[in-house]
Enzyme design. Structure first.
Site: not given
Length: 374
Positions: A53, A134, A208, A211, A241, A266, A300-301
């Site tokens: 991922h 997304q 994830h 999240n 982290g 991610d 965002a990732g």
């Protein structure tokens, strides 16, 4: 090839032994009198990591759907010891997703690139109320016929597909496609009972974990507790982290066990580059250090690769090295069904591994398909 004097990760522990490889695969001892000898003194020798991922790195995104993007991504990941990848799509309309699937199917992995072993279809069958980074414009209900068209376009590369089980048609979707792809619960508002229903229907992963989903609550346990109550469900953890407090990462390893947890990165296109302005799924992203956010502050990732996540998990979160290695190699390989070739250092498997400095856990060398990469 022989890798000598290292502490080799074998059967969940580190053992001082020699690793042999012939013809691009790990082998039993013997037959390499004239072969390359790699000195691993002071190093841990671990399997090449498997990231199931992530979105991109080095200024490129998997959704760019170009050979140039895929080559850059594959080369960067391999250089970090991530030798097999299953990158994720974003939430896009079918036409865009089809272009991505076709490009992935046609991609030829370069000699110095990580193997493309699958595709993670993260969108668009998610909840509009847990959108994360997304694009809400393209969210739609789960559509088995659409999925099959995309799977055909990919040549069968899609190994994971995400759903929000509370949305209309999601459980029927799991019934229809669950035998041909691993279904993951993601970007969801599902309560405990609804998540349990998804796992009972055949969903087997939690995207994830923590999240973009309800958190743990003593009267409303939600999808995390539902995953715990189903032993064949694997939770993904982003140990960069930023996404999850170290205590919650330790909690996940403790309650699920290191045979179930899957470390993921991610990572998005800023990974490997300096701070600045980037994009994810067509939306602008600001990157400062490890933190990547949309302009409204939504995470965002990540801007961290999987090897760095492994190091953070061990160094900053007190996860045992053996547990972190298992969660970043054997567990993801098994989850997406590529463990016959990846995920461990065993005779017959593809000879990809990384040598980590015993003190710093920095990558000293990468062996990719039986050749010294760095």
């Amino acid at each position: 090839m022989r890798i000598v004097n290292g502490k080799v990760f074998t059967d969940g522990a580190f053992v001082e032994q020699t690793v042999h490889a012939q013809g691009g695969r790990f082998s039993e001892s013997g037959g390499e009198a004239d072969g390359i000898v790699v000195e691993a003194q002071g190093c841990y020798v671990i399997p090449g990591l498997v990231d199931v991922h992530f979105h991109g790195c080095m200024g490129h995104d998997f959704c760019d759907a170009t050979p140039e993007a895929y080559e850059a991504i594959a080369r960067y990941e391999a250089s970090r010891g991530v030798t097999a990848v299953c990158p994720a799509t974003m939430t896009y309309p079918e036409e865009k997703l089809q272009t991505i699937m076709e490009a992935a199917r046609a991609f030829e992995v370069p000699e110095d690139g990580a193997d493309l072993v699958g595709i993670n279809m993260e969108g668009p069958f998610i909840s509009p109320d847990k959108i994360g980074a997304q694009n809400p414009a393209y969210v739609q209900k789960a559509d088995a016929a659409m999925f099959r068209r995309l799977q055909e376009a990919s040549g069968g590369l899609v190994k994971l597909v995400d759903i929000a089980p509370e949305e209309e048609g999601a459980l029927a979707f799991v019934d229809e496609v669950g035998d041909s792809v691993r279904v993951s619960v993601a970007h969801t508002c599902a309560d405990y009972d609804t998540a349990c229903a998804a796992f009972a229907h055949g969903a087997r992963q939690l995207t994830h974990c923590y999240n973009a989903m309800p958190g743990l609550h003593h009267r409303k346990p939600g999808p995390i507790a539902a995953a715990f109550d189903h032993p064949d469900v694997t939770p993904e953890i982003i140990a960069d982290g930023v996404h999850i407090h170290p205590s919650m990462v330790r909690l996940a390893f403790r309650i699920f066990g290191d045979n179930r947890v899957i470390l993921i990165s991610d990572s998005m296109e800023a990974t490997g580059l300096e701070d600045g302005e980037y994009s994810l799924g067509g939306q602008p992203v600001t990157v400062r250090g490890n933190l990547a956010t949309l302009h409204d502050g939504t995470i965002a990732g990540s801007a961290t690769d999987l090897m760095a996540c492994l190091r953070t998990a061990v160094k900053d979160m007190d996860i045992p090295l053996a547990s972190a290695v298992k969660a970043a190699s054997a567990n993801p390989a098994r989850a997406i069904g590529v463990d016959a070739d990846y995920g461990s250092i065993e005779p017959g498997k593809i000879a990809s591994c990384a040598l980590l400095d015993e003190e710093t856990l920095e990558v000293r060398a990468v062996i990719l398909r039986g050749r010294v990469l760095r």
